[in-house]
Design a protein around this motif. Structure first.
Motif, PDB file in Angstrom:
ATOM      1  N   ALA A 174     -28.447  -9.265   4.430  1.00 23.64           N
ATOM      2  CA  ALA A 174     -28.965  -8.145   4.992  1.00 23.64           C
ATOM      3  C   ALA A 174     -30.281  -7.801   4.970  1.00 23.64           C
ATOM      4  O   ALA A 174     -30.847  -7.075   5.542  1.00 23.64           O
ATOM      5  CB  ALA A 174     -28.161  -6.915   4.546  1.00 23.64           C
ATOM      6  N   GLY A 175     -31.106  -8.463   3.980  1.00 25.10           N
ATOM      7  CA  GLY A 175     -32.494  -8.420   3.925  1.00 25.10           C
ATOM      8  C   GLY A 175     -32.813  -7.478   2.776  1.00 25.10           C
ATOM      9  O   GLY A 175     -32.084  -7.517   1.635  1.00 25.10           O
ATOM     10  N   ALA A 176     -33.955  -6.700   2.982  1.00 27.45           N
ATOM     11  CA  ALA A 176     -34.497  -5.929   1.942  1.00 27.45           C
ATOM     12  C   ALA A 176     -33.512  -4.961   1.271  1.00 27.45           C
ATOM     13  O   ALA A 176     -32.496  -4.329   2.220  1.00 27.45           O
ATOM     14  CB  ALA A 176     -35.641  -5.079   2.382  1.00 27.45           C
ATOM     15  N   ARG A 177     -33.834  -4.451   0.101  1.00 27.47           N
ATOM     16  CA  ARG A 177     -32.856  -3.337  -0.481  1.00 27.47           C
ATOM     17  C   ARG A 177     -33.288  -2.266   0.110  1.00 27.47           C
ATOM     18  O   ARG A 177     -34.175  -1.473   0.323  1.00 27.47           O
ATOM     19  CB  ARG A 177     -33.236  -3.310  -2.016  1.00 27.47           C
ATOM     20  CG  ARG A 177     -32.401  -2.410  -2.919  1.00 27.47           C
ATOM     21  CD  ARG A 177     -30.728  -2.551  -2.743  1.00 27.47           C
ATOM     22  NE  ARG A 177     -30.190  -1.966  -3.797  1.00 27.47           N
ATOM     23  CZ  ARG A 177     -28.745  -1.604  -3.828  1.00 27.47           C
ATOM     24  NH1 ARG A 177     -28.112  -2.410  -3.029  1.00 27.47           N
ATOM     25  NH2 ARG A 177     -28.220  -1.189  -5.080  1.00 27.47           N
ATOM     26  N   GLU A 178     -32.168  -1.528   0.592  1.00 25.81           N
ATOM     27  CA  GLU A 178     -32.206   0.089   1.349  1.00 25.81           C
ATOM     28  C   GLU A 178     -31.599   1.137   0.402  1.00 25.81           C
ATOM     29  O   GLU A 178     -30.639   0.857  -0.229  1.00 25.81           O
ATOM     30  CB  GLU A 178     -31.509  -0.210   2.705  1.00 25.81           C
ATOM     31  CG  GLU A 178     -32.277  -0.907   3.676  1.00 25.81           C
ATOM     32  CD  GLU A 178     -31.676  -0.942   4.999  1.00 25.81           C
ATOM     33  OE1 GLU A 178     -31.784  -0.045   5.575  1.00 25.81           O
ATOM     34  OE2 GLU A 178     -31.344  -1.884   5.395  1.00 25.81           O
ATOM     35  N   LEU A 179     -32.012   2.162   0.471  1.00 26.23           N
ATOM     36  CA  LEU A 179     -31.614   3.484  -0.205  1.00 26.23           C
ATOM     37  C   LEU A 179     -31.749   4.512   0.808  1.00 26.23           C
ATOM     38  O   LEU A 179     -32.596   4.735   1.615  1.00 26.23           O
ATOM     39  CB  LEU A 179     -32.521   3.385  -1.456  1.00 26.23           C
ATOM     40  CG  LEU A 179     -32.745   2.448  -2.295  1.00 26.23           C
ATOM     41  CD1 LEU A 179     -33.657   2.734  -3.532  1.00 26.23           C
ATOM     42  CD2 LEU A 179     -31.142   2.125  -3.173  1.00 26.23           C
ATOM     43  N   MET A 180     -30.423   5.517   0.885  1.00 25.17           N
ATOM     44  CA  MET A 180     -30.856   6.818   1.180  1.00 25.17           C
ATOM     45  C   MET A 180     -30.998   8.013   0.280  1.00 25.17           C
ATOM     46  O   MET A 180     -30.367   7.770  -0.908  1.00 25.17           O
ATOM     47  CB  MET A 180     -29.440   7.187   1.891  1.00 25.17           C
ATOM     48  CG  MET A 180     -29.269   6.228   3.168  1.00 25.17           C
ATOM     49  SD  MET A 180     -30.741   6.414   4.421  1.00 25.17           S
ATOM     50  CE  MET A 180     -30.682   8.085   4.933  1.00 25.17           C
ATOM     51  N   VAL A 181     -31.845   8.797   0.191  1.00 26.22           N
ATOM     52  CA  VAL A 181     -32.025   9.768  -0.694  1.00 26.22           C
ATOM     53  C   VAL A 181     -32.097  11.047  -0.199  1.00 26.22           C
ATOM     54  O   VAL A 181     -32.648  11.390   0.783  1.00 26.22           O
ATOM     55  CB  VAL A 181     -33.720   9.675  -1.124  1.00 26.22           C
ATOM     56  CG1 VAL A 181     -33.684  10.790  -2.408  1.00 26.22           C
ATOM     57  CG2 VAL A 181     -33.788   8.308  -1.969  1.00 26.22           C
ATOM     58  N   SER A 182     -31.298  11.920  -0.479  1.00 30.62           N
ATOM     59  CA  SER A 182     -30.921  13.428  -0.067  1.00 30.62           C
ATOM     60  C   SER A 182     -31.851  14.185  -1.205  1.00 30.62           C
ATOM     61  O   SER A 182     -31.617  14.425  -2.194  1.00 30.62           O
ATOM     62  CB  SER A 182     -29.416  13.786  -0.401  1.00 30.62           C
ATOM     63  OG  SER A 182     -28.795  13.012   0.452  1.00 30.62           O
ATOM     64  N   MET A 183     -32.911  15.004  -0.739  1.00 34.64           N
ATOM     65  CA  MET A 183     -33.682  15.724  -1.413  1.00 34.64           C
ATOM     66  C   MET A 183     -33.377  17.296  -1.250  1.00 34.64           C
ATOM     67  O   MET A 183     -33.338  17.588  -0.093  1.00 34.64           O
ATOM     68  CB  MET A 183     -35.246  15.550  -0.588  1.00 34.64           C
ATOM     69  CG  MET A 183     -35.744  14.207  -0.495  1.00 34.64           C
ATOM     70  SD  MET A 183     -35.655  13.309  -2.308  1.00 34.64           S
ATOM     71  CE  MET A 183     -36.991  14.674  -2.993  1.00 34.64           C
ATOM     72  N   TYR A 184     -33.189  17.658  -2.295  1.00 33.89           N
ATOM     73  CA  TYR A 184     -32.650  19.202  -2.407  1.00 33.89           C
ATOM     74  C   TYR A 184     -33.896  19.832  -3.123  1.00 33.89           C
ATOM     75  O   TYR A 184     -34.527  19.794  -4.037  1.00 33.89           O
ATOM     76  CB  TYR A 184     -31.340  19.430  -3.140  1.00 33.89           C
ATOM     77  CG  TYR A 184     -30.348  18.724  -2.609  1.00 33.89           C
ATOM     78  CD1 TYR A 184     -29.194  19.642  -2.099  1.00 33.89           C
ATOM     79  CD2 TYR A 184     -29.843  17.241  -2.792  1.00 33.89           C
ATOM     80  CE1 TYR A 184     -28.088  18.962  -1.467  1.00 33.89           C
ATOM     81  CE2 TYR A 184     -28.782  16.913  -2.246  1.00 33.89           C
ATOM     82  CZ  TYR A 184     -27.859  17.534  -1.605  1.00 33.89           C
ATOM     83  OH  TYR A 184     -26.959  16.932  -1.080  1.00 33.89           O
ATOM     84  N   TYR A 185     -34.220  21.235  -2.640  1.00 37.36           N
ATOM     85  CA  TYR A 185     -35.337  21.749  -3.093  1.00 37.36           C
ATOM     86  C   TYR A 185     -35.303  23.340  -2.734  1.00 37.36           C
ATOM     87  O   TYR A 185     -34.356  23.864  -2.136  1.00 37.36           O
ATOM     88  CB  TYR A 185     -36.539  21.286  -2.025  1.00 37.36           C
ATOM     89  CG  TYR A 185     -36.560  21.487  -0.623  1.00 37.36           C
ATOM     90  CD1 TYR A 185     -36.749  22.747  -0.048  1.00 37.36           C
ATOM     91  CD2 TYR A 185     -36.015  20.396  -0.007  1.00 37.36           C
ATOM     92  CE1 TYR A 185     -36.603  22.707   1.309  1.00 37.36           C
ATOM     93  CE2 TYR A 185     -35.862  20.636   1.471  1.00 37.36           C
ATOM     94  CZ  TYR A 185     -36.138  21.531   2.119  1.00 37.36           C
ATOM     95  OH  TYR A 185     -35.914  21.797   3.395  1.00 37.36           O
ATOM     96  N   PRO A 186     -36.097  23.978  -3.696  1.00 35.65           N
ATOM     97  CA  PRO A 186     -36.164  25.421  -3.385  1.00 35.65           C
ATOM     98  C   PRO A 186     -36.692  25.781  -2.085  1.00 35.65           C
ATOM     99  O   PRO A 186     -37.649  25.312  -1.740  1.00 35.65           O
ATOM    100  CB  PRO A 186     -36.817  25.989  -4.612  1.00 35.65           C
ATOM    101  CG  PRO A 186     -36.936  24.846  -5.637  1.00 35.65           C
ATOM    102  CD  PRO A 186     -37.046  23.630  -4.715  1.00 35.65           C
ATOM    103  N   ALA A 187     -35.895  26.639  -1.577  1.00 30.25           N
ATOM    104  CA  ALA A 187     -36.321  27.199  -0.096  1.00 30.25           C
ATOM    105  C   ALA A 187     -36.344  28.634  -0.113  1.00 30.25           C
ATOM    106  O   ALA A 187     -35.826  29.399  -0.918  1.00 30.25           O
ATOM    107  CB  ALA A 187     -35.323  26.626   0.757  1.00 30.25           C
TER     108      ALA A 187
END
Length: 405
Positions: free
Chosen positions: A81-94
């Motif tokens: 598959a190639g390079a290492r992949e990551l998904m990141v969910s960013m939660y923040y004060p809104a």
């Protein structure tokens, strides 16, 4: 894995043929009973769907997603598959608009993602039951001004980061930026740009000889995510929210092992939490340099002298502030969203810790830990056992005073 550890996931993700009677309307034993007693589809449509516990903080919660690629590493599970992949969910004060809703709550999980997750678990449950869970997060909401501590979280093996949504929402509502990491090919139900929903290629491959390299690989993932988030050219448009001097990591199961390993190798991480995960090496403790660490696990498997002996070894080597907490009646998934969702389906183990209560304890103690060590907000919660939290046992309490706050 003990029967107690299988409890919550078995409730939510097994025996689910019966849950067909609950469908999208389940939100508790009373509603489940009504749905199975012949109530009409129109009546059921008015019932509340599954929902995560409401956050306890003052801020609204926003969310955005990042797709990160580590071109210096090849994926360990699918090298082609190639390079290492990551998904990141960013939660923040809104910002919370004064006269109108902050928007439409973000989806908990896509229907396709829920279907893939349930298939991996070999469960005959309508995907909508899980995917339609109500969150308290608003996609792309306007971030509040200021800077906030960063907490990086990693989920357990086979489970997507979505199962830590409730904890992430609560921390963000209390004034934290939270990065929940999904690791490619290590869970079912996670979509990656241009690839769709990736299979859990690692499922069935992790055992006694492969757990350590899996955790160490995740630790590299977490350090890479931190590099990108606090680096000079961060891909996150709201990176200015992050206070780079106040960073912590935590995780559940394999994610807890990875968080400890990453912290041991990265002095930028000021505090860490392991929720019911093994430690991959006793050397983890020697690298923590006296930094605060919270161990929070099940009574069945993570009491002193229990099934996971790595906790006994690491505890002795931790030199800074430390607590070892166990939850009576809890199973392995009590630290995730699966516990309160199972409870809403009316399927709490009558001899175990109720799912809503498990969620409250996890949020209270994790939040208090980060408050104390990233924001210097003293809390009595870690002073010892209390009548308010009878399910929480403080292991090695006699040595607490010398190590405590």
């Amino acid at each position: 894995m003990s029967s107690r550890r299988r409890g919550a996931v078995a409730v939510l993700l097994a025996g689910a043929v019966a849950a067909g009677a609950v469908t999208l309307t389940a939100c508790g034993s009373g509603e489940a009973a009504a749905a199975s007693s012949g109530e009409t589809a129109g009546e059921r449509s008015q019932a509340r769907r599954l929902a995560l516990p409401a956050p306890t903080g003052a801020h609204a919660v926003g969310r955005s997603s990042l797709h990160l690629v580590d071109n210096n590493r090849r994926d360990p599970w699918v090298p082609k598959a190639g390079a290492r992949e990551l998904m990141v969910s960013m939660y923040y004060p809104a910002y919370r608009p004064a006269r109108k809703p902050a928007g439409t709550p973000a989806p908990y999980m896509s229907t396709a993602g829920a279907r893939a997750f349930l298939k991996e678990m070999e469960v005959e449950l309508p995907a909508d039951v899980l995917s339609s869970t109500r969150t308290h997060t608003f996609e792309g909401a306007k971030a509040r001004s200021g800077t906030f501590p960063l907490v990086v979280l990693s989920p357990g093996f086979r489970t997507p980061g979505a199962t830590l949504t409730g904890l992430a929402e609560d921390l963000a509502s209390r004034g934290y930026v939270v990065a929940v990491v999904d690791h490619a090919y290590e869970a079912a139900g996670v979509a990656f740009p241009g690839r769709g929903i990736l299979p859990c290629a690692a499922c069935g491959k992790i055992g006694p000889t492969t757990f350590r390299p899996a955790a160490e690989g995740r630790a590299k993932d977490l350090r890479f995510v931190l590099d990108r988030l606090v680096g000079k050219a961060s891909p996150w448009k709201d990176a200015g929210l992050i206070d780079k001097r106040r960073v912590a990591m935590g995780g559940h199961s394999l994610g807890g092992a990875a968080a400890a390993a990453a912290m041991a190798d990265d002095p930028r991480v000021r505090a860490g939490v392991n929720m019911d995960g093994p430690f991959v090496d006793s050397g983890d403790a020697s690298g923590l340099s006296g930094r605060p660490f919270l161990m929070m696990g099940t009574e069945a498997d993570h009491s002193p002298g229990g099934e996971d002996g790595s906790w006994d070894v690491v505890w002795k080597r931790l030199e800074g502030w430390k607590r070892w907490l166990t939850l009576s009646g809890a199973d392995h998934f009590a630290f995730t969203d699966l516990a309160p969702l199972a409870g809403q389906l009316g399927e709490d183990d009558p001899e175990g810790l109720p799912g809503q209560r498990a969620a409250g304890i996890t949020r209270d103690f994790a939040g208090a830990f980060f408050d104390e060590h990233l924001r210097h907000r003293r809390t009595p919660l870690f002073d010892g056992p209390s009548a308010a939290n009878p399910e929480v046992a403080f292991q090695h309490a006699s040595g607490k005073a010398a190590k405590g706050a």
